[in-house]
Design a protein around this motif. Structure first.
Motif, PDB file in Angstrom:
ATOM      1  N   VAL A  18      46.154  33.289  31.709  1.00  0.00           N
ATOM      2  CA  VAL A  18      45.267  32.254  32.246  1.00  0.00           C
ATOM      3  C   VAL A  18      44.125  32.863  33.048  1.00  0.00           C
ATOM      4  O   VAL A  18      43.509  32.197  33.869  1.00  0.00           O
ATOM      5  CB  VAL A  18      46.051  31.249  33.130  1.00  0.00           C
ATOM      6  CG1 VAL A  18      46.838  30.296  32.255  1.00  0.00           C
ATOM      7  CG2 VAL A  18      46.962  31.950  34.115  1.00  0.00           C
ATOM      8  N   SER A  19      43.853  34.155  32.810  1.00  0.00           N
ATOM      9  CA  SER A  19      42.814  34.808  33.609  1.00  0.00           C
ATOM     10  C   SER A  19      41.447  34.198  33.320  1.00  0.00           C
ATOM     11  O   SER A  19      40.550  34.245  34.154  1.00  0.00           O
ATOM     12  CB  SER A  19      42.787  36.307  33.325  1.00  0.00           C
ATOM     13  OG  SER A  19      42.488  36.514  31.971  1.00  0.00           O
ATOM     14  N   GLU A  20      41.285  33.635  32.123  1.00  0.00           N
ATOM     15  CA  GLU A  20      40.042  32.932  31.846  1.00  0.00           C
ATOM     16  C   GLU A  20      40.389  31.522  31.428  1.00  0.00           C
ATOM     17  O   GLU A  20      41.508  31.266  30.998  1.00  0.00           O
ATOM     18  CB  GLU A  20      39.259  33.627  30.735  1.00  0.00           C
ATOM     19  CG  GLU A  20      38.340  34.685  31.283  1.00  0.00           C
ATOM     20  CD  GLU A  20      37.789  35.572  30.185  1.00  0.00           C
ATOM     21  OE1 GLU A  20      37.478  35.027  29.110  1.00  0.00           O
ATOM     22  OE2 GLU A  20      37.690  36.777  30.414  1.00  0.00           O
ATOM     23  N   PHE A  21      39.432  30.616  31.554  1.00  0.00           N
ATOM     24  CA  PHE A  21      39.725  29.241  31.178  1.00  0.00           C
ATOM     25  C   PHE A  21      39.916  29.192  29.665  1.00  0.00           C
ATOM     26  O   PHE A  21      39.060  29.625  28.902  1.00  0.00           O
ATOM     27  CB  PHE A  21      38.601  28.305  31.598  1.00  0.00           C
ATOM     28  CG  PHE A  21      38.919  26.862  31.332  1.00  0.00           C
ATOM     29  CD1 PHE A  21      39.870  26.205  32.085  1.00  0.00           C
ATOM     30  CD2 PHE A  21      38.280  26.176  30.307  1.00  0.00           C
ATOM     31  CE1 PHE A  21      40.183  24.876  31.840  1.00  0.00           C
ATOM     32  CE2 PHE A  21      38.589  24.848  30.059  1.00  0.00           C
ATOM     33  CZ  PHE A  21      39.540  24.204  30.823  1.00  0.00           C
ATOM     34  N   ASP A  22      41.087  28.670  29.246  1.00  0.00           N
ATOM     35  CA  ASP A  22      41.449  28.725  27.844  1.00  0.00           C
ATOM     36  C   ASP A  22      41.878  27.328  27.408  1.00  0.00           C
ATOM     37  O   ASP A  22      42.972  26.879  27.713  1.00  0.00           O
ATOM     38  CB  ASP A  22      42.602  29.732  27.693  1.00  0.00           C
ATOM     39  CG  ASP A  22      42.998  29.909  26.235  1.00  0.00           C
ATOM     40  OD1 ASP A  22      42.502  29.128  25.397  1.00  0.00           O
ATOM     41  OD2 ASP A  22      43.795  30.820  25.965  1.00  0.00           O
ATOM     42  N   ASP A  43      40.281  29.800  37.219  1.00  0.00           N
ATOM     43  CA  ASP A  43      38.944  29.293  36.955  1.00  0.00           C
ATOM     44  C   ASP A  43      38.813  27.874  37.515  1.00  0.00           C
ATOM     45  O   ASP A  43      39.745  27.074  37.449  1.00  0.00           O
ATOM     46  CB  ASP A  43      38.740  29.260  35.442  1.00  0.00           C
ATOM     47  CG  ASP A  43      37.303  28.996  35.060  1.00  0.00           C
ATOM     48  OD1 ASP A  43      36.696  29.899  34.478  1.00  0.00           O
ATOM     49  OD2 ASP A  43      36.806  27.895  35.328  1.00  0.00           O
ATOM     50  N   ALA A  44      37.625  27.572  38.054  1.00  0.00           N
ATOM     51  CA  ALA A  44      37.424  26.253  38.678  1.00  0.00           C
ATOM     52  C   ALA A  44      37.646  25.113  37.687  1.00  0.00           C
ATOM     53  O   ALA A  44      37.925  23.985  38.081  1.00  0.00           O
ATOM     54  CB  ALA A  44      36.023  26.170  39.268  1.00  0.00           C
ATOM     55  N   VAL A  91      40.896  23.546  38.015  1.00  0.00           N
ATOM     56  CA  VAL A  91      40.925  22.603  39.143  1.00  0.00           C
ATOM     57  C   VAL A  91      40.519  21.217  38.654  1.00  0.00           C
ATOM     58  O   VAL A  91      41.173  20.208  38.939  1.00  0.00           O
ATOM     59  CB  VAL A  91      39.970  23.077  40.261  1.00  0.00           C
ATOM     60  CG1 VAL A  91      39.913  22.069  41.388  1.00  0.00           C
ATOM     61  CG2 VAL A  91      40.390  24.443  40.773  1.00  0.00           C
ATOM     62  N   ASP A  92      39.435  21.170  37.876  1.00  0.00           N
ATOM     63  CA  ASP A  92      38.968  19.887  37.336  1.00  0.00           C
ATOM     64  C   ASP A  92      40.032  19.259  36.432  1.00  0.00           C
ATOM     65  O   ASP A  92      40.282  18.060  36.503  1.00  0.00           O
ATOM     66  CB  ASP A  92      37.686  20.079  36.519  1.00  0.00           C
ATOM     67  CG  ASP A  92      36.559  20.614  37.372  1.00  0.00           C
ATOM     68  OD1 ASP A  92      36.646  20.472  38.604  1.00  0.00           O
ATOM     69  OD2 ASP A  92      35.602  21.185  36.814  1.00  0.00           O
ATOM     70  N   TRP A  93      40.637  20.099  35.587  1.00  0.00           N
ATOM     71  CA  TRP A  93      41.637  19.589  34.646  1.00  0.00           C
ATOM     72  C   TRP A  93      42.801  18.957  35.411  1.00  0.00           C
ATOM     73  O   TRP A  93      43.273  17.869  35.047  1.00  0.00           O
ATOM     74  CB  TRP A  93      42.125  20.740  33.743  1.00  0.00           C
ATOM     75  CG  TRP A  93      43.240  20.351  32.830  1.00  0.00           C
ATOM     76  CD1 TRP A  93      43.143  19.608  31.692  1.00  0.00           C
ATOM     77  CD2 TRP A  93      44.629  20.691  32.976  1.00  0.00           C
ATOM     78  NE1 TRP A  93      44.381  19.454  31.121  1.00  0.00           N
ATOM     79  CE2 TRP A  93      45.313  20.108  31.881  1.00  0.00           C
ATOM     80  CE3 TRP A  93      45.348  21.416  33.921  1.00  0.00           C
ATOM     81  CZ2 TRP A  93      46.692  20.241  31.720  1.00  0.00           C
ATOM     82  CZ3 TRP A  93      46.709  21.550  33.755  1.00  0.00           C
ATOM     83  CH2 TRP A  93      47.369  20.972  32.662  1.00  0.00           C
TER      84      TRP A  93
END
Lengths: 258, 398
Positions: free
Chosen positions: B219-223, B380-381, B384-386
């Motif tokens: 999950v290091s990048e938004f996937d 990744d921010a 947060v939105d999700w």
């Protein structure tokens, strides 16, 4: 019966403030302890160590006082006209005067902020004073209008036929009858101005530091003692204002009455 | 007409002239640090920052302000204002073309930083101009990346905190996410977390994402594909947990301070939040009970960084740079660890510190609550939105 009523009033209005005061001087007073177990002046020390506190109290009082004066200067003629004069479109004018309370002030504040930047009064007490007129003036006009409704123009005419000059008629007929309305309007205005946070923050930009700007951020912390200490200070200011108002108006009353 | 006669007077009161705007980032880069420091002397610097913690306020008023006054002759003033409010102000100021802003430094991170960056509200890239940035700040991923947002030198890290849990008089507090979930089930009503619109509550769910993912690399990048596939598992964990929470998970505390107060009153047995050292000052203030135990999960604890930046319309960029540089200095960073005032993690590279400074750090920090190897990178921010968009529907009213 009267005593009972007095007790009830005390229980509703005075007890919470005393409780807040108690909360502010206790240390670690938690459920389920009924009585505080330890006392500490920590919260008041935290307040005292806030370097912006005294200037903020001064700024709050200054803005509040100017807002009250402007409210009376603008509100008295408006209320007088609404009460005594019949003119076309009166209902429309009345609605417009009341509009700032019906429309969310925040929506207007953003737009006014731009205008104030262009005029050069953003970040300045003048801008904050003007924006505080928005949530206060409608109430002042309402309250004063009620006062003028009780003051029959015929009484003023009666005074005139008895040979009293304008000044004397105002001092001996209008002011005594209007006194309660003036006081209500002034205190209400002061309290509303005192409790503005968002409007002051947006227009004043934090350069105009009033008490709420220091006080409200603490609601974001679990430290109830500091919140309580601030609240006590907050509750004292309207009392101070009322005291000054009463002193000044009774002195003025003695001077005016022949 | 009399009632209008006062207004112009009030307007006039405010009509003090606007001074010209500050030097641009490009022009500043031409200057040497000595020239910048010389230029800064005698200026006023204002900083927008949340003002609801007396410890943080005391650190700024009693440590930073006197230090920059003495060393650089700068008059520092802290303006208590929350990020969303100062951002909306800056937005209006940008619209109105105001070049002489109310503040010179901003305290910011994550979502707010993205907003500011996308709306062109920041001064520009200034990180490279700061000597302390080069000399003392750790060469860590958070320097370049703030919750998945490229920093581009437009903000510099100021403090680093770990997510930790506080338990009340628990002899064997849970130490991994697995144990925590089991503990909550064994002690119905003892645990809860704030609503995810709040960063602390959201942080707890981000830990659950890490727990479901297993490996931080995943999950290091938004996937989006990963979310699509495993998002259901995240909600499953939370839905299973819900019945054993405070009030059977039908309602959640609105804010961290509400949960802190419930914890102080003994209504719940645990609280949580960023900054592993935050409990100490609350215990000293008598808010939290003496027997409060802080635990960083050994299964991983998210580490979060907050930053300082400069608004596009600062009137004194030179002085703002000097103050920011001072905020990153070892003296200021070490004093920030002092739990009597702020008590939060530094962003220094320990290698660059003197022996004496390292001892000071140790004296303040004491026993490490979250060892470096347990630290998880911030997500990744967009995660947060999700979480914010779906949590209510998936967990609260399934």
């Amino acid at each position: 019966m009267r005593k009972l009523l007095l007790l009830l009033l005390l229980a509703i209005f005075v007890f919470p403030v005393l409780f807040l005061f108690l909360k502010s001087i206790t240390f670690s007073w938690r459920y389920p302890d009924v009585l505080p177990t330890a006392f500490s002046m920590r919260a008041w020390e935290a307040l005292a160590s806030e370097p912006q506190l005294l200037p903020a109290v001064g700024m709050t009082l200054f803005i509040g006082a100017v807002v009250v004066v402007l409210n009376l200067l603008l509100g008295i003629p408006a209320a007088l006209a609404l009460s005594w004069v019949d003119f076309r479109g009166k209902v429309a004018v009345e609605t417009i005067f009341f509009l700032p309370i019906l429309v969310p002030v925040l929506a207007i504040a953003m737009g006014l902020h731009i205008t104030m930047i262009r005029l050069g009064i953003a970040d300045h007490p003048a801008g904050v004073i003007l924006i505080h007129l928005l949530p206060t003036l409608p109430y002042t006009i309402r309250v004063l209008r009620g006062g003028f409704d009780r003051l029959d123009p015929a009484w003023m005419q009666l005074g005139e036929t008895l040979g009293a000059g304008v000044f004397r008629r105002i001092a001996t007929i209008a002011v005594p009858i209007m006194a309660p309305s003036l006081r209500s309007a002034a205190v209400l205005t002061f309290v509303i101005s005192l409790s503005q946070y968002v409007l002051t923050a947006i227009i004043g930009g934090g350069r105009v530091t009033t008490l709420p700007l220091l006080y409200y951020p603490f609601f974001n912390s679990a430290d109830q003692a500091v919140i309580a200490a601030f609240s006590v200070l907050f509750a004292v200011l309207p009392l101070l204002f009322l005291f000054v108002w009463e002193t000044v108006s009774s002195a003025a009353g003695r001077l005016l009455r022949p | 007409m009399k009632r209008w006669s006062l207004l112009p007077a009030v307007l006039l009161l405010g009509a003090c002239g606007n001074s010209e705007s500050g030097t641009s980032a490009e022009a500043l880069e031409e200057l040497s640090w000595e020239e910048i420091t010389a230029e800064a002397e005698g200026s006023e610097v204002r900083m927008y920052m949340w003002g609801g913690d007396e410890g943080v306020n005391a650190y700024m008023d009693d440590v930073i302000a006197p230090a920059v006054e003495e060393e650089y002759g700068i008059d520092f003033e802290r303006i208590p204002m929350d990020a969303p409010e100062f951002l909306s102000r800056l937005m209006t100021e940008r619209e109105a073309g105001s070049t002489d802003g109310s503040a010179d430094i901003l305290w910011i991170n994550g979502e707010n930083f993205r907003n500011a960056k996308e709306n062109d509200l920041l001064y520009g890239s200034f990180a490279d101009m700061l000597p302390n940035m080069e000399e003392h700040v750790a060469d860590a991923p958070f320097v370049e990346n703030d919750m998945g947002i490229d920093v581009d030198g437009m903000e510099v890290p100021w403090g680093n905190v770990q997510y930790a849990f506080q338990f009340r008089g628990e002899d064997n507090p849970p130490e991994t996410m697995e144990e925590l979930l089991a503990w909550a089930e064994e002690n119905p009503g003892a645990f809860t977390y704030p609503d995810v619109q709040n960063d602390t509550g959201n942080g707890f769910v981000r830990h659950v994402i890490h727990y479901v993912a297993g490996d931080p690399e995943t999950v290091s990048e938004f996937d989006e594909a990963w979310i699509e596939e495993n998002g259901g598992d995240v909600w499953d964990v939370l839905r299973t947990l819900a019945p054993s929470l405070w009030r059977e998970g039908e309602t959640y505390p609105n804010s961290l301070e509400q949960q802190d107060q419930m914890f102080a009153d003994g209504e719940v047995q645990a609280t949580l939040g960023f900054n592993e050292y935050r409990a100490q000052s609350l215990i000293d203030q008598g808010v939290f009970p003496e027997e409060t135990e802080t635990v960083g999960l050994s299964s991983g604890s998210i580490s979060s960084t907050h930053y300082v930046s400069m608004p596009f319309n600062t009137g004194n960029p030179e002085a703002a740079l000097v103050v920011i540089n001072h905020l990153l200095s070892p003296e200021a960073q070490i004093e920030k660890l002092n739990p009597e005032r702020w008590g939060e993690g530094h962003i220094l590279d320990p290698e660059t510190l003197s022996e004496e400074q390292r001892e000071q750090v140790e004296a303040y920090v004491g026993e490490e609550i979250v060892p470096a190897e347990d630290a998880l990178p911030e997500l990744d921010a967009r995660y947060v939105d999700w979480i914010q968009e779906n949590w209510e529907e998936e967990v609260v009213q399934p």
